[in-house]
Design a protein around this motif. Sequence first.
Motif, PDB file in Angstrom:
ATOM      1  N   ILE A 139     -22.043 -15.028  25.220  1.00 31.28           N
ATOM      2  CA  ILE A 139     -20.701 -15.087  24.641  1.00 31.28           C
ATOM      3  C   ILE A 139     -20.458 -13.741  23.951  1.00 31.28           C
ATOM      4  CG2 ILE A 139     -19.162 -16.422  23.146  1.00 31.28           C
ATOM      5  CD1 ILE A 139     -20.441 -18.135  25.277  1.00 31.28           C
ATOM      6  N   PRO A 140     -19.449 -12.970  24.391  1.00 27.82           N
ATOM      7  CA  PRO A 140     -19.291 -11.636  23.823  1.00 27.82           C
ATOM      8  C   PRO A 140     -18.884 -11.663  22.363  1.00 27.82           C
ATOM      9  CG  PRO A 140     -17.554 -12.107  25.425  1.00 27.82           C
ATOM     10  CD  PRO A 140     -18.440 -13.299  25.392  1.00 27.82           C
ATOM     11  N   GLN A 200     -17.354 -22.575  24.877  1.00 30.69           N
ATOM     12  CA  GLN A 200     -18.012 -22.018  23.696  1.00 30.69           C
ATOM     13  C   GLN A 200     -17.236 -20.891  23.057  1.00 30.69           C
ATOM     14  OE1 GLN A 200     -22.411 -21.463  24.411  1.00 30.69           O
ATOM     15  NE2 GLN A 200     -21.733 -21.959  26.462  1.00 30.69           N
ATOM     16  N   SER A 201     -16.132 -20.472  23.696  1.00 30.10           N
ATOM     17  CA  SER A 201     -15.397 -19.322  23.181  1.00 30.10           C
ATOM     18  C   SER A 201     -14.588 -19.696  21.955  1.00 30.10           C
ATOM     19  CB  SER A 201     -14.470 -18.776  24.266  1.00 30.10           C
ATOM     20  OG  SER A 201     -15.220 -18.358  25.360  1.00 30.10           O
ATOM     21  N   ASP A 202     -14.117 -18.671  21.283  1.00 31.18           N
ATOM     22  CA  ASP A 202     -13.242 -18.851  20.148  1.00 31.18           C
ATOM     23  C   ASP A 202     -11.986 -19.587  20.620  1.00 31.18           C
ATOM     24  OD1 ASP A 202     -11.660 -18.607  17.915  1.00 31.18           O
ATOM     25  OD2 ASP A 202     -12.309 -16.554  17.500  1.00 31.18           O
ATOM     26  N   TRP A 217      -8.733 -17.917  21.676  1.00 30.04           N
ATOM     27  CA  TRP A 217      -8.542 -17.264  22.967  1.00 30.04           C
ATOM     28  C   TRP A 217      -7.786 -18.153  23.953  1.00 30.04           C
ATOM     29  CZ3 TRP A 217     -14.296 -15.338  23.501  1.00 30.04           C
ATOM     30  CH2 TRP A 217     -14.514 -14.361  22.535  1.00 30.04           C
ATOM     31  N   SER A 232     -17.504 -28.213  14.750  1.00 25.94           N
ATOM     32  CA  SER A 232     -16.387 -27.903  15.629  1.00 25.94           C
ATOM     33  C   SER A 232     -16.824 -28.131  17.065  1.00 25.94           C
ATOM     34  CB  SER A 232     -15.981 -26.438  15.466  1.00 25.94           C
ATOM     35  OG  SER A 232     -15.755 -26.139  14.125  1.00 25.94           O
ATOM     36  N   GLU A 241     -16.421 -26.435  19.725  1.00 25.96           N
ATOM     37  CA  GLU A 241     -16.960 -25.289  20.448  1.00 25.96           C
ATOM     38  C   GLU A 241     -18.386 -24.945  19.996  1.00 25.96           C
ATOM     39  OE1 GLU A 241     -14.355 -25.173  18.474  1.00 25.96           O
ATOM     40  OE2 GLU A 241     -14.567 -23.549  17.010  1.00 25.96           O
ATOM     41  N   ASP A 242     -18.850 -25.625  18.933  1.00 26.17           N
ATOM     42  CA  ASP A 242     -20.229 -25.411  18.486  1.00 26.17           C
ATOM     43  C   ASP A 242     -21.211 -26.364  19.166  1.00 26.17           C
ATOM     44  OD1 ASP A 242     -19.294 -23.484  16.858  1.00 26.17           O
ATOM     45  OD2 ASP A 242     -19.592 -24.568  14.973  1.00 26.17           O
ATOM     46  N   PRO A 299     -23.639 -24.560  21.988  1.00 25.96           N
ATOM     47  CA  PRO A 299     -24.674 -23.706  21.401  1.00 25.96           C
ATOM     48  C   PRO A 299     -25.706 -24.501  20.606  1.00 25.96           C
ATOM     49  CG  PRO A 299     -22.510 -22.781  20.987  1.00 25.96           C
ATOM     50  CD  PRO A 299     -22.293 -24.106  21.642  1.00 25.96           C
ATOM     51  N   SER A 300     -25.247 -25.496  19.860  1.00 24.58           N
ATOM     52  CA  SER A 300     -26.235 -26.178  19.023  1.00 24.58           C
ATOM     53  C   SER A 300     -27.122 -27.095  19.871  1.00 24.58           C
ATOM     54  CB  SER A 300     -25.566 -26.893  17.844  1.00 24.58           C
ATOM     55  OG  SER A 300     -25.102 -28.130  18.205  1.00 24.58           O
ATOM     56  N   HIS A 346     -29.618 -24.705  21.218  1.00 21.09           N
ATOM     57  CA  HIS A 346     -30.501 -24.369  20.112  1.00 21.09           C
ATOM     58  C   HIS A 346     -31.576 -25.454  19.971  1.00 21.09           C
ATOM     59  CE1 HIS A 346     -31.206 -22.158  16.390  1.00 21.09           C
ATOM     60  NE2 HIS A 346     -31.222 -23.278  15.696  1.00 21.09           N
TER      61      HIS A 346
END
Lengths: 75, 669
Positions: free
Chosen positions: B61-62, B241-243, B246, B272, B274-275, B278-279, B282
């Motif tokens: 993710i940039p 996963q992006s903001d 966007w 949130s 979009e988290d 990633p979590s 993780h």
Amino acid sequence: MTLYDAGEQAVVRLVGVSGGWGARQHLREMGLQVGDAIVILRRAPFGGPLALRSRGAVIAVGRELAKKIRVEPLK
Amino acid sequence: MKIALVGQPNCGKSTIFNAVVGYRSLTSNFAGTTVEYASGQARINGNVIDLYDLPGLYSLIPANPAEISSRDFLIKDDWDCIINVVDASQLARSLELSLELRELGKPVIVCLNMMDEAARKGMVIDVRRLTAELGLPVAQAVASRGRGVVETLRAAISLRQKGNQTLPGRPAYPEEVETVVEDLTARLERNASGGPTGGADSSSPSESRSQPVALLPASTMLVAERPGATSARAEALVLLQSDPKWLAEIDPETARLVREALAALPHGRWQSPEDVLPSARHASCLSIFESTVRVERPHADWREHVDAVIMHKVWGYVVLFLVFTGFFHLIFDSGKLAETRILALFDRLIRLLAVSLNPHGLAFFVCQGALLGTAGAVGTVLPYLVPFLIGLAVMEDLGYLARIGYLTDSLMHRLGLHGTATLPVLLGYGCSVPAVMATRILRSRRDRFVASFLAILVPCSARMAVIMALVGFYLGANWAMAIYGVNFAVVALAGVALARLWPEVSPGMLMEVPSLRRPGVRLVLLKTWWRLREFITVATPLLVAGSVVLSGMEYLGLERSINAALSPVTGLLGLPSVTGLTLIFGVMRKELSLLMLMQALGTSNVAAVMSTGQIVVFTFFVTFYLPCLATIAMMLKEVGWKLTAAASGAMLSLAVAISLAARVVLHFM
């Protein structure tokens, strides 16, 4: 309490980040996410950053960012 | 065969690259410094491979410009194989990127590097288990000692030749998350095939909607750039996963699908949507780590004890002061020693020339110009630049630069920056060009501008040469120190002023402090050479040519009209009018102004022709007036023409103000 309030050598758990997506993403990249255990290694003087250890990596966190990271003491 | 080295910063990618390809790359210990990629060919078992060393990235993710370039590269190019280099001692965190790379649908091999450091930390890694858990082949290496590097490449080649046999591996996401991802993937595919075909011109908004995949803003384009190159699944993963901000900028139909999918993701009350991905990743990395790694008692480590001192709240600063003082003494002392000897040699050559050639003929002017130009490069710049670059590379590879960032963060805060920006500003003492380049590690455009402005205000080695050779040499070390002192005050004031004018919005420092490492001689020299090469190949011919041109102008008597045109400026500053032309050359390269000054005055003994005041005023003006051409070019690239013009204008006014002030003060002294 926030990460900034935690004293040196404290062991805490990250419970939340009160910042935007950018701040959360940046923390994620450093391997810091909700639920992680963190050891505060040392604090730089004059309101400087904290050095902490999480999952074997040492990370420096500036004070402004540290104030946005909510933690709870472990043990 | 094209093979890419991909990994998080400081994982040793560049070390592997250097071990295979050689002198064409540089490695770095400061998070995010490897901003440009390097490539080269190697022959392994009769296979010719093109190896690419990509900038370090933490995730797909940039988040900052340096990462965007590597992501685009990662997605756009047809890799035959990706070698995911992993710092084995940081396994838990590094695996998150591995799981993301797994989704790209290209052959991926994981290379566990720094196995020695992991062992020192007491980590026992079950490699066979890790292979099964990741579903990716795993190789082991200690690249710093050259171990396992060729084996890794061989494994990559054979992986490619066998075709991509994906093992199942542990799923990155739980089932209920996976369902949502698959659903979105299917919808995106349907959405793409349902739209009208052939809309290749993405420049018009109505056409772009017919593109098969969603269009993220250019900076975040991950898979959209080449439709079909990567799966709709990879696209779906990025979008989820992006903001969320966007989403307003992409095709509305896709945005609607993504919003629906986000709403369907099972997320906790405080989390949130979009988290979620990633979590989940993780968490599965943590499980993989726990099932494959046994942590025993770590070996006693000197690093902890050293860090306790060099990051200490009192001793840390004492060490920092000693390091800085020692570093600058080393540069100045060794530089001056070499400079006087080399310049004396060139002086003899020129005197010899004056005897053997007609001192009023064109041949003499041309030869004299060429010699003075070469003297400037070899005698005035290299003696200071070489030790500086070696010292910098040592501090970088040692990991000390990150510690400087930690220690100086609060100071930099007062200048409206944070500790991460110390590196670019410090680099400014070497050369403004790499300094401006290094601002890429900063996340916001504002920070990049402020840091590059401060970095170009700091006297670079070329300006240091002017200060040392002019003020230091003719007026003494104290005067030179005073110039540096004034400069430091100006940099600090500029920082404070900028912090007021353009307040900081960035969240502040967050960086990895890599563990201390012994710098390798080979890598330090490679890095020094890499940075020096630009000066030698670009600047030296320019210096010689510029010097010859000026000599020629002198021969033709052209310099008089230029000096006349610039006389308002030189007159205002109380400088001899012959200095006008030197200021023009100074924009090409700063050190040229010094050589041209000697050239224009017709002597290498400046003090005989200029007063103390004039020397000081001239030096101040040259230090501040404009960044050199190469720096301007680099700034245009990094911050755009408006900010570059603003910075140049600000410097020019600063130069006039400071030089005038110096003139007035010295007049009354």
